[in-house]
Design an enzyme around this catalytic site. Sequence first.
Site, PDB file in Angstrom:
ATOM      1  CD  GLU A 153     -60.598  65.071 -51.826  1.00 10.92           C
ATOM      2  OE1 GLU A 153     -59.637  65.830 -51.657  1.00 10.92           O
ATOM      3  OE2 GLU A 153     -60.859  64.541 -52.923  1.00 10.92           O
TER       4      GLU A 153
ATOM      5  CG  ASP B  67     -54.981  58.631 -57.788  1.00  3.62           C
ATOM      6  OD1 ASP B  67     -55.453  58.132 -56.765  1.00  3.62           O
ATOM      7  OD2 ASP B  67     -55.344  59.739 -58.226  1.00  3.62           O
TER       8      ASP B  67
ATOM      9  CD  GLU C 216     -61.743  65.487 -64.202  1.00  3.91           C
ATOM     10  OE1 GLU C 216     -62.285  65.141 -63.148  1.00  3.91           O
ATOM     11  OE2 GLU C 216     -60.500  65.621 -64.297  1.00  3.91           O
TER      12      GLU C 216
ATOM     13  CB  THR D 288     -51.093  62.713 -52.900  1.00  2.00           C
ATOM     14  OG1 THR D 288     -51.623  62.514 -54.210  1.00  2.00           O
ATOM     15  CG2 THR D 288     -52.227  63.049 -51.933  1.00  2.00           C
TER      16      THR D 288
END
Length: 857
Positions: free
Chosen positions: A103, A250, A344, A448
């Site tokens: 993150e 992903d 979600e 991203t």
Amino acid sequence: MSRDEKRRLGSQVLEMFNHAYSNYMEHAYPADELMPLTCRGRVRGQEPSRGDVDDALGKFSLTLIDTLDTLVVLNKNKEFEEAVKKVIKDVNLDNDIVVSVFETNIRVLGGLLGGHSVAIMLKDKGEYMQWYSGELLHMAKELGYKLLPAFNTSSGLPYPRVNLKFGVRNPDARTGTETDTCTACAGTLILEFAALSRFTGASIFEEYARKALDFIWEKRQRSSNLVGVTINIHTGDWVRKDSGVGAGIDSYYEYLLKAYVLLGDDSFLERFNTHYDAIMRYISQPPLLLDVHIHKPMLNARTWMDSLLAFFPGLQVLKGDIRPAIETHEMLYQVIKKHNFLPEAFTTDFRVHWAQHPLRPEFAESTYFLYKATGDPYYLEVGKTLIENLNKYARVPCGFAAMKDVRTGSHEDRMDSFFLAEMFKYLYLLFADKEDMVFDIEDYIFTTEAHLLPLWLSTTNQTISKKNLTTEYTELDDSNFDWTCPNTQILFPNDPMYAQSIREPLKNVVDKSCPRGIARVEESLGTGPKPPLRARDFMASNPEHLEILKKMGVSLIHLKDGRVQLVQHAIQAASSLDAEDGLRFMQEMIELSSQQQKEQQLPPRAVQIVSHPFFGRVVLTAGPAQFGTDLSKHKAGTRGFVATIKPYNGCSEITNPEAVKEKIALMQRGQCMFAEKARNIQKAGAIGGIVIDDNEGSSSDTAPLFQMAGDGKNTDDITIPMLFLFNKEGNIILDAIREYEAVEVLLSDKAKDRDLEMENMEQKFSENYSHKQRSDESLRSQDPSLDSYILENHEASIQETECTTLNNQPQEQTEMETDSDSNVNWDDDNKVQPMESILADWNEDIEAFEMMEKDEL
């Protein structure tokens, strides 16, 4: 859509951004996030912990850094200049706080680099940022060095967390003991780290990110070319072996393709194309994208999808694969129209699995890319729907609040930084014309987190060797790889009805109970070719599937043991294309059968009837279950009286729980998953379960061993043993119930010796009936042997034939695991005897025992 309408929607996006950004700056800054319901900032340590979600917060004004380049995209250059000055003046990166490497990289490092990229662009234009001297880049470099200690592993994969002040494995770090990380966490570094190296000339960052990518590539599952969700950072072993394109993986795929675009390294494109081929082969079931097992890619790992996969249609646009991108995007849009937002997680029949929605931008991202690729105004209408839903359901006085439950519309006191960094960026770009922009967006690539990195970095500070490592790991067939930019006229025909013809069959799909109906709708409308039947979806009991087989020239032969045999004659196919589909179907079926044969086979189990007058002499061969109590680890087994449940199929709540409690439940196969039956009887109080085959005449002496597989979900909640009996063996228990009512059985891994209690009961039984048994010669059987009921563990023999043979059993659901069977034969030459013959055998044996006692033997 008219130009005025587009401008109006673009202005509305600006107003919404102002509402969110100004509230953050007024009520939250310098905190990391705004809490929009309580109008205050979220500071880590001062608010209740939200677990891993808080790993993104590092007391470094996260939302402001994440929003920097969005301000420039939205033509807020003055606000950008002020924001950069605040970041330089106020933000401290040397905090004693543990943060997520992933993150922090995509949001903070990416935010600083994106801010630097547009700052130097504005400076070159001569109006804004004339004072700027690379301060954001200096901060990015400082942060990069703070992340480097996370890479101190033998594999090169980074630890998932790092202390900004003390690194990892330092006594003060409070981190460094982790052993696992997600694939996306370790594989989503190359763009930011390579850009940092190219901007600064310090090659170490790009080297570390490349090493992590190389290691993941080497550890991919070689036969399927898929990667798992979680990997051990020290050994490289896959911890979670399910694979998809959503959460946990992903952006790994995204960064392989974008690394090729930004850095021009062919190996990244080779790897992406290899993975993409596997994704389209195993995971893509248009319009669905379902997780599979990396070692058993024909087997679905779960029956739901998560919202993060909504980025994938956008990535498919970059790849140039437009049709599946349109299909998946339309499916997602239909889910949004039903629930207002993308939950979600949602099931394959589009019910809510996880109801939260933290204002994720991935669907808006794919909408933008599809509009850029096609120019289809339909996607402008999609964007308009997103804007309306955000204003109607998520907007609150202090910003926009995440949805706690899309079904009820309840809110959560949360507005993540990516909402400003990505959502408004993509929505604005969707409605903006080229003249509305102060710079050419095509000169940049999106990370991203939608941060902008200039494409000119590909030719700057190339200190990394361009040696192609990919071919050292595998020989790649690159005949299908595209090495040039695709021709858009080929990709997307100049036909306004093309995209509509793909979308039309999906228009009402969300209201259907099963997404398999999509293909039939498309065929009935005549709007496009019907998607070919996949081997994993084939059901021998489905008349439509049989009709498709006939069209493909595939004939079906029913075998006596309950299986079916498939043979293809291409000359009998309806067309050459159908014959080609038939060949592909047969190849898939052979691969599927081969994989099932290779799966580890559980040994057969035993059902032993221990009550009067059987006393343990009857042992029935039973198929095991891949869930519930493992009888091989419970030597005593599970013993209890049997009870027939209502409803007999066990597919709904048991209506006679008083008869089932503390007993072993009998039920019929069919109509639902085996795990569902187990959960229903367990809830009713059963201590075990026996599923009896509904295929009349099936028997363990003619059919291969049958294993009951799970339902693709976690089955740890099932704690009772479950066994499967073929029809003939099951009827022995049912006949015994009809004759003796109270029948007690023992479920075990193998037949048990009769215990003392059995012996005593048998002794009393023999004394009471010995006279009658001596005189009644007519009860004697020609064959006194009871060996046919003693479990014999023969070695499994796999018989390979030129034809593909499968069980002709109706699947409980569309997943192959429901009737997970193989051509493994458990040899048993004995035949099942009728009840009268069994009793005759027992009588003769009891008489023999009495004679032995008299002779004192």
